[in-house]
Design a protein around this motif. Structure first.
Motif, mmCIF file in Angstrom:
data_model
loop_
_atom_site.group_PDB
_atom_site.id
_atom_site.type_symbol
_atom_site.label_atom_id
_atom_site.label_comp_id
_atom_site.label_asym_id
_atom_site.label_seq_id
_atom_site.Cartn_x
_atom_site.Cartn_y
_atom_site.Cartn_z
ATOM 1 N N ILE A 180 0.803 -1.221 0.000
ATOM 2 C CA ILE A 180 0.000 0.000 0.000
ATOM 3 C C ILE A 180 0.841 1.278 0.000
ATOM 4 C CG2 ILE A 180 -1.645 1.347 1.384
ATOM 5 C CD1 ILE A 180 -2.862 -1.344 2.228
ATOM 6 N N SER A 181 1.994 1.254 0.676
ATOM 7 C CA SER A 181 2.751 2.502 0.888
ATOM 8 C C SER A 181 3.184 3.206 -0.402
ATOM 9 C CB SER A 181 3.955 2.254 1.794
ATOM 10 O OG SER A 181 4.843 1.335 1.192
ATOM 11 N N PRO A 182 3.649 2.527 -1.454
ATOM 12 C CA PRO A 182 4.018 3.278 -2.664
ATOM 13 C C PRO A 182 2.843 4.045 -3.274
ATOM 14 C CG PRO A 182 4.914 1.058 -2.765
ATOM 15 C CD PRO A 182 3.986 1.112 -1.597
ATOM 16 N N VAL A 183 1.683 3.395 -3.301
ATOM 17 C CA VAL A 183 0.497 4.057 -3.854
ATOM 18 C C VAL A 183 0.097 5.240 -2.981
ATOM 19 C CG1 VAL A 183 -1.943 3.739 -4.439
ATOM 20 C CG2 VAL A 183 -0.301 1.922 -4.902
ATOM 21 N N MET A 184 0.137 5.028 -1.656
ATOM 22 C CA MET A 184 -0.235 6.090 -0.737
ATOM 23 C C MET A 184 0.735 7.274 -0.842
ATOM 24 S SD MET A 184 -0.878 5.817 3.362
ATOM 25 C CE MET A 184 0.853 5.589 3.743
ATOM 26 N N LEU A 185 2.027 7.000 -0.948
ATOM 27 C CA LEU A 185 3.016 8.068 -1.077
ATOM 28 C C LEU A 185 2.833 8.856 -2.371
ATOM 29 C CD1 LEU A 185 6.233 6.343 0.299
ATOM 30 C CD2 LEU A 185 5.025 8.285 1.294
ATOM 31 N N LEU A 186 2.574 8.147 -3.467
ATOM 32 C CA LEU A 186 2.331 8.826 -4.745
ATOM 33 C C LEU A 186 1.099 9.715 -4.670
ATOM 34 C CD1 LEU A 186 3.176 6.119 -7.421
ATOM 35 C CD2 LEU A 186 4.348 8.289 -7.044
ATOM 36 N N MET A 187 0.046 9.221 -4.025
ATOM 37 C CA MET A 187 -1.172 10.019 -3.881
ATOM 38 C C MET A 187 -0.916 11.266 -3.029
ATOM 39 S SD MET A 187 -4.165 7.163 -3.492
ATOM 40 C CE MET A 187 -5.366 8.374 -3.033
ATOM 41 N N GLY A 203 1.162 13.709 -5.103
ATOM 42 C CA GLY A 203 0.315 14.321 -6.126
ATOM 43 C C GLY A 203 -0.613 15.372 -5.536
ATOM 44 N N LEU A 204 -1.195 15.067 -4.381
ATOM 45 C CA LEU A 204 -2.081 16.030 -3.722
ATOM 46 C C LEU A 204 -1.290 17.258 -3.268
ATOM 47 C CD1 LEU A 204 -4.897 16.688 -2.664
ATOM 48 C CD2 LEU A 204 -4.302 15.494 -0.547
ATOM 49 N N THR A 220 6.699 29.618 -14.890
ATOM 50 C CA THR A 220 7.010 28.189 -15.022
ATOM 51 C C THR A 220 7.991 27.824 -13.916
ATOM 52 O OG1 THR A 220 6.684 28.257 -17.412
ATOM 53 C CG2 THR A 220 7.929 26.397 -16.540
ATOM 54 N N TYR A 221 7.677 26.772 -13.176
ATOM 55 C CA TYR A 221 8.518 26.383 -12.040
ATOM 56 C C TYR A 221 8.629 24.861 -11.975
ATOM 57 C CZ TYR A 221 4.027 25.470 -9.745
ATOM 58 O OH TYR A 221 2.778 24.999 -9.440
ATOM 59 N N PRO A 222 9.706 24.348 -11.330
ATOM 60 C CA PRO A 222 9.838 22.894 -11.198
ATOM 61 C C PRO A 222 8.812 22.348 -10.207
ATOM 62 C CG PRO A 222 11.658 24.021 -10.108
ATOM 63 C CD PRO A 222 10.844 25.070 -10.798
ATOM 64 N N ARG A 223 8.290 21.186 -10.489
ATOM 65 C CA ARG A 223 7.321 20.569 -9.576
ATOM 66 C C ARG A 223 7.975 20.277 -8.233
ATOM 67 N NH1 ARG A 223 2.578 18.705 -11.960
ATOM 68 N NH2 ARG A 223 2.601 18.676 -14.228
ATOM 69 N N LEU A 224 7.161 20.233 -7.189
ATOM 70 C CA LEU A 224 7.686 19.973 -5.846
ATOM 71 C C LEU A 224 8.283 18.581 -5.718
ATOM 72 C CD1 LEU A 224 5.029 21.475 -3.405
ATOM 73 C CD2 LEU A 224 7.267 22.373 -3.994
ATOM 74 N N PHE A 225 7.647 17.608 -6.337
ATOM 75 C CA PHE A 225 8.072 16.210 -6.207
ATOM 76 C C PHE A 225 8.434 15.652 -7.581
ATOM 77 C CE2 PHE A 225 4.955 17.055 -2.845
ATOM 78 C CZ PHE A 225 5.750 16.840 -1.732
ATOM 79 N N PRO A 226 9.442 14.789 -7.632
ATOM 80 C CA PRO A 226 9.916 14.289 -8.932
ATOM 81 C C PRO A 226 9.123 13.110 -9.501
ATOM 82 C CG PRO A 226 11.290 13.441 -7.169
ATOM 83 C CD PRO A 226 10.279 14.343 -6.527
ATOM 84 N N PHE A 227 7.925 12.872 -8.981
ATOM 85 C CA PHE A 227 7.158 11.691 -9.421
ATOM 86 C C PHE A 227 6.559 11.845 -10.809
ATOM 87 C CE2 PHE A 227 3.913 14.442 -7.776
ATOM 88 C CZ PHE A 227 2.815 14.184 -8.566
#
Length: 199
Positions: A16-23, A26-27, A156-163
């Motif tokens: 579950i943790s990879p999906v939860m971290l990605l969510m 993203g949020l 234009t700015y870099p995203r906070l997370f590299p996902f």
């Protein structure tokens, strides 16, 4: 061993943790974009009002710098760059003036063949006086007294997370704010004479 459930929690967490971290990332990225957009909207509204007063056209560089100083706490190291496609940590401003609000649209034309597209030979109203049909008849710059100005600021700015790369999305985020305001009537308005052209 079939009844032994020790370690099941760790296995479930690993699934579950990879999906939860990605969510969560993203949020977080989405919320940061919404907040930065609202700050930019407010800064552009103030900048547009400051530009519309007498003498505002002469200090547009200073006014743009004020917008950037408001955004800088959220997006670091912004530099002026209007290239396309935009690169990270850049800003670009654009001002176009019109005689009235009704001119902030493609120049009107007589659609003789009814295809919805202005074809060569169809007559049009030349609102900006350049002799050619324009989808955007705006004239670059702040304009004069009582002119209507469309002011746009793009960041234009870099995203906070590299996902984002995992999903094939861009690693940068672009936000834009616009304001359409009429300059103050500090002098007699200079307007273009609308001429019908059939070329």
């Amino acid at each position: 061993m079939r009844r032994d459930r020790r370690g099941a929690t760790i296995v479930e967490f690993a699934i579950i943790s990879p999906v939860m971290l990605l969510m969560m990332m993203g949020l977080g990225d989405l919320l940061y974009q919404v907040y930065t957009q609202s700050v930019l909207n407010g800064a552009v509204q103030k900048a547009a009002r400051d530009s519309g007063i007498e003498g505002g056209a002469a200090i547009t560089t200073t006014i743009d710098s004020n917008v950037i100083s408001i955004i800088t706490p959220l997006v670091k190291n912004l530099v002026l760059n209007c290239s396309t496609p935009a690169v990270k940590s850049t800003w670009c401003s654009k001002r176009e003036s019109y005689d009235s609000f009704s001119e902030v649209a493609p120049e009107p034309f007589v659609d003789t063949n009814g295809n919805g597209i202005r074809d060569p030979g169809e007559c049009f109203t030349d609102e900006n006086g350049n002799g050619t049909w324009d989808a955007d008849p705006g004239i670059t710059g702040q304009g004069g007294a009582s002119a209507v100005t469309l002011y746009t600021m793009t960041i234009t700015y870099p995203r906070l997370f590299p996902f984002a790369k995992l999903f094939g999305a861009s690693t940068t985020q672009t936000i834009s704010a616009t304001s359409l305001l009429k300059n103050q009537p500090y002098a007699t308005q200079t307007t273009n004479t609308n001429v019908t052209v059939c070329t």
